[in-house]
Design a protein around this motif. Sequence first.
Motif, PDB file in Angstrom:
ATOM      1  N   GLN A 229       1.023  -1.443  -0.155  1.00  0.00           N
ATOM      2  CA  GLN A 229      -0.043   0.109  -0.144  1.00  0.00           C
ATOM      3  C   GLN A 229       0.783   1.205  -0.216  1.00  0.00           C
ATOM      4  N   TYR A 230       1.991   1.183   0.525  1.00  0.00           N
ATOM      5  CA  TYR A 230       3.059   2.124   0.638  1.00  0.00           C
ATOM      6  C   TYR A 230       4.262   1.918   0.302  1.00  0.00           C
ATOM      7  N   ILE A 231       4.896   2.218  -0.704  1.00  0.00           N
ATOM      8  CA  ILE A 231       6.218   1.863  -1.139  1.00  0.00           C
ATOM      9  C   ILE A 231       7.340   2.630  -0.965  1.00  0.00           C
ATOM     10  N   THR A 232       8.402   2.371  -0.472  1.00  0.00           N
ATOM     11  CA  THR A 232       9.633   3.392  -0.253  1.00  0.00           C
ATOM     12  C   THR A 232      10.391   3.639  -1.585  1.00  0.00           C
ATOM     13  N   GLY A 235      11.863   0.437  -3.144  1.00  0.00           N
ATOM     14  CA  GLY A 235      10.663  -0.404  -3.310  1.00  0.00           C
ATOM     15  C   GLY A 235      10.071  -1.302  -2.482  1.00  0.00           C
ATOM     16  N   LYS A 236      10.582  -1.038  -1.195  1.00  0.00           N
ATOM     17  CA  LYS A 236      10.037  -2.003  -0.128  1.00  0.00           C
ATOM     18  C   LYS A 236       8.594  -1.493   0.480  1.00  0.00           C
ATOM     19  N   ALA A 237       7.794  -2.514   0.940  1.00  0.00           N
ATOM     20  CA  ALA A 237       6.545  -2.060   1.243  1.00  0.00           C
ATOM     21  C   ALA A 237       6.563  -1.453   2.759  1.00  0.00           C
ATOM     22  N   TRP A 238       6.306  -0.091   2.989  1.00  0.00           N
ATOM     23  CA  TRP A 238       6.241   0.497   4.253  1.00  0.00           C
ATOM     24  C   TRP A 238       4.714   0.244   4.901  1.00  0.00           C
ATOM     25  N   GLY A 239       3.820  -0.087   3.990  1.00  0.00           N
ATOM     26  CA  GLY A 239       2.460  -0.551   4.441  1.00  0.00           C
ATOM     27  C   GLY A 239       2.175  -1.697   3.645  1.00  0.00           C
ATOM     28  N   TYR A 291       5.615 -10.358   9.676  1.00  0.00           N
ATOM     29  CA  TYR A 291       5.052 -10.087  10.985  1.00  0.00           C
ATOM     30  C   TYR A 291       3.495  -9.782  10.390  1.00  0.00           C
ATOM     31  N   LEU A 292       3.178  -9.347   9.184  1.00  0.00           N
ATOM     32  CA  LEU A 292       1.920  -9.321   9.071  1.00  0.00           C
ATOM     33  C   LEU A 292       1.272 -10.576   9.009  1.00  0.00           C
ATOM     34  N   ALA A 293       1.748 -11.761   8.485  1.00  0.00           N
ATOM     35  CA  ALA A 293       1.287 -13.361   8.549  1.00  0.00           C
ATOM     36  C   ALA A 293       1.029 -13.386  10.111  1.00  0.00           C
ATOM     37  N   VAL A 294       2.058 -13.356  10.905  1.00  0.00           N
ATOM     38  CA  VAL A 294       1.912 -13.292  12.496  1.00  0.00           C
ATOM     39  C   VAL A 294       0.601 -12.741  12.685  1.00  0.00           C
ATOM     40  N   PHE A 325      -0.480  -3.846   7.915  1.00  0.00           N
ATOM     41  CA  PHE A 325       0.927  -3.354   8.492  1.00  0.00           C
ATOM     42  C   PHE A 325       1.183  -2.068   8.346  1.00  0.00           C
ATOM     43  N   ILE A 326       1.787  -1.291   9.007  1.00  0.00           N
ATOM     44  CA  ILE A 326       2.304   0.072   8.874  1.00  0.00           C
ATOM     45  C   ILE A 326       3.521  -0.007   9.530  1.00  0.00           C
ATOM     46  N   ARG A 327       4.849   0.176   8.873  1.00  0.00           N
ATOM     47  CA  ARG A 327       6.203   0.172   9.365  1.00  0.00           C
ATOM     48  C   ARG A 327       6.427   1.219  10.183  1.00  0.00           C
ATOM     49  N   TYR A 328       7.264   1.251  10.952  1.00  0.00           N
ATOM     50  CA  TYR A 328       7.512   2.902  11.426  1.00  0.00           C
ATOM     51  C   TYR A 328       9.118   2.773  11.962  1.00  0.00           C
ATOM     52  N   SER A 329       9.829   3.753  12.180  1.00  0.00           N
ATOM     53  CA  SER A 329      11.261   3.769  12.630  1.00  0.00           C
ATOM     54  C   SER A 329      11.264   4.353  13.876  1.00  0.00           C
TER      55      SER A 329
END
Lengths: 348, 83
Positions: A229-232, A235-239, A291-294, A325-329
């Motif tokens: 849904q959100y690509i860095t 090219g990685k998924a951030w969401g 972790y989305l699968a988890v 999932f929504i990644r954060y730092s």
Amino acid sequence: MSKKKITIAISGLNNTDNPGPGIPVIRGLREAASFEAKIIGLAYENLEPGAYLHDLVDHTYLIPYPSQGVERMLNRIRSIHQKEGIDVLIPNFDAELLPLIKSADLLKTEGIQTFLPTMEQYEERMKSNLPQFGEKYNVLVPKSFPVSSPADLTRVCRELEAPFMIKGKFYDAYLAHNPEEALGYYYKISAKWGLPVIVQQYVRGTEVNVVALGDGKGQTIGAVPMKKQYITDKGKAWGGIAIADPFLLQLTDQIISQTRWRGGMELELVKTSGGRYFLIEINPRIPAWVYLAVGAGQNLPEALVHLALDQPVEPFKEFKVGTMFIRYSIDMIVDVTAHQRFTLQGEL
Amino acid sequence: MDIQIKPSLQISDQGTLFDPETGDTFTLNESGLILIKMLYEGKDPETIFLSLSQSFNLTRELFDRIVIDFKSMLKSFNLLINE
């Protein structure tokens, strides 16, 4: 009754903006219902964030890169094993997979279990072999060619239609709009990851991925498709969101059953507006978004540990569609003495 | 007019439409929400018109036009059963 303790060594602790899968795998293992995990982190660099995440990683050791010599890396793992008694090793770093696949039997005799793809499985899904893979297993794959010289690159770019994806054999992928731009990326990638560099026809569409686990006998233990849904900019998924795409689940079953895939895997695909799916990559390991699968109900890292220990595992029947999932730092505060100790003594 | 919406779609009372196969989420305005709920329940256009015309002061001609536009939009978002 207390849960059984299992000591699990894990690499890929580089939880950066292009994260390794180590920390997400550990988060899954920490939530395992069937055992209590003691986590031994294996880090290649002294600034890998996972080494300092003490609530997730019990003890971290610095290990040498495989490029510094496989025997050297194995000796280091052996010395850690003597101290910690590693039951299962889950490598999460692409460049270490091949040497560890080759050493899996040796590690097993020493009491360290792994659950990795076979050599044949690893090689036939390599980016440079993907077109043959697509042909063999009847999967749509964009045209792609391995190139090992600038002249090769120019020739291949003439055969394809711009834009192109320029990819490293392990990591990195850049979109090039013309042969000149492609050449720049060729030099950048080959300097970092070596040759060949892969030139792939760009396919426009929605990026969808699947994280899956095969039991090595043709059965899918679990699979969760995800739409980015959100690509860095890398090219990685951030969401992302778990989706119930029947084609992706059927394709995953087909690939796992035909290849008798052993271990974790990630299928990367592009769905075109016309509804066609192009397989652009297969990663022979658990991806960083596992972790989305988890969270959606499939603890694939936990199941992988059971498979590694040759324990029976029931395939997952479902997952919660729509889980996101929504990644954060986050900035960790670290005492310099911890960093110094890790650097000098090689453990933390 | 026959409009067959994918049975897997999830429609919330707050006005969102979620397609679990693609992960796409759409927002609906008040009339759109009523219309799609009735279509989802399999109501025929006549029944939908009678219901909507009371709330929104619609003529039959305007209703037919709205439904045609709405169907075309649903089709473009792949929210209909393949025809």
